[in-house]
Design a protein around this motif. Structure first.
Motif, mmCIF file in Angstrom:
data_model
loop_
_atom_site.group_PDB
_atom_site.id
_atom_site.type_symbol
_atom_site.label_atom_id
_atom_site.label_comp_id
_atom_site.label_asym_id
_atom_site.label_seq_id
_atom_site.Cartn_x
_atom_site.Cartn_y
_atom_site.Cartn_z
ATOM 1 N N ASP A 90 39.811 38.415 32.310
ATOM 2 C CA ASP A 90 40.875 37.509 32.721
ATOM 3 C C ASP A 90 41.222 36.589 31.550
ATOM 4 N N PRO A 91 42.508 36.390 31.283
ATOM 5 C CA PRO A 91 42.906 35.558 30.146
ATOM 6 C C PRO A 91 42.296 34.151 30.145
ATOM 7 N N GLN A 92 41.963 33.609 31.308
ATOM 8 C CA GLN A 92 41.398 32.254 31.323
ATOM 9 C C GLN A 92 40.093 32.148 30.535
ATOM 10 N N TYR A 93 39.386 33.267 30.379
ATOM 11 C CA TYR A 93 38.117 33.251 29.666
ATOM 12 C C TYR A 93 38.263 33.500 28.167
ATOM 13 N N ILE A 94 39.386 34.051 27.765
ATOM 14 C CA ILE A 94 39.502 34.464 26.368
ATOM 15 C C ILE A 94 40.703 33.872 25.639
ATOM 16 N N TYR A 95 41.651 33.281 26.374
ATOM 17 C CA TYR A 95 42.898 32.822 25.772
ATOM 18 C C TYR A 95 42.682 31.813 24.649
ATOM 19 N N MET A 96 41.892 30.779 24.893
ATOM 20 C CA MET A 96 41.709 29.715 23.899
ATOM 21 C C MET A 96 40.931 30.180 22.667
ATOM 22 N N LYS A 97 40.246 31.296 22.763
ATOM 23 C CA LYS A 97 39.494 31.804 21.620
ATOM 24 C C LYS A 97 40.323 32.787 20.784
#
Length: 100
Positions: free
Chosen positions: A25-32
């Motif tokens: 899910d993008p919420q886990y990887i977006y900021m990285k």
């Protein structure tokens, strides 16, 4: 790691139901700023031929799965696995994630 790449063989696996938790899910990887790439993008017949080739290499002892699979984990341990990747204390190569 920030700016890293996740190579995805398949999610969910063939004939597997959609899980209630999606670790991609993008919420886990977006900021990285992580990139998710498919391992392969080819016709089913080519994929079948490649899988047979890999299996033959394993049967002949030319490819040893234990040398390329670092760990086999249950999906509920995924957080711990991410922590291991962040620690960089062990040389993790490939993680198999079991969804059942």
């Amino acid at each position: 790691n920030k700016g890293g790449v996740i190579v995805n063989l398949g999610f969910p696996g063939r004939d597997e139901p959609v899980p209630t938790f999606n670790p991609l899910d993008p919420q886990y990887i977006y900021m990285k700023h992580i990139t998710i790439k498919p391992l392969i993008n080819m016709a089913e017949s080519d994929m079948h031929r490649n899988m047979l080739f890999i299996l033959d290499m394993m049967k002949e002892g030319k490819l040893k799965p234990e040398e390329i699979i670092s760990e086999d984990i249950f999906y509920s341990d995924l957080g711990k696995q991410y922590e291991k990747y962040l620690d960089k204390k062990s040389s993790l190569f490939t993680t198999i994630i079991n969804w059942k």
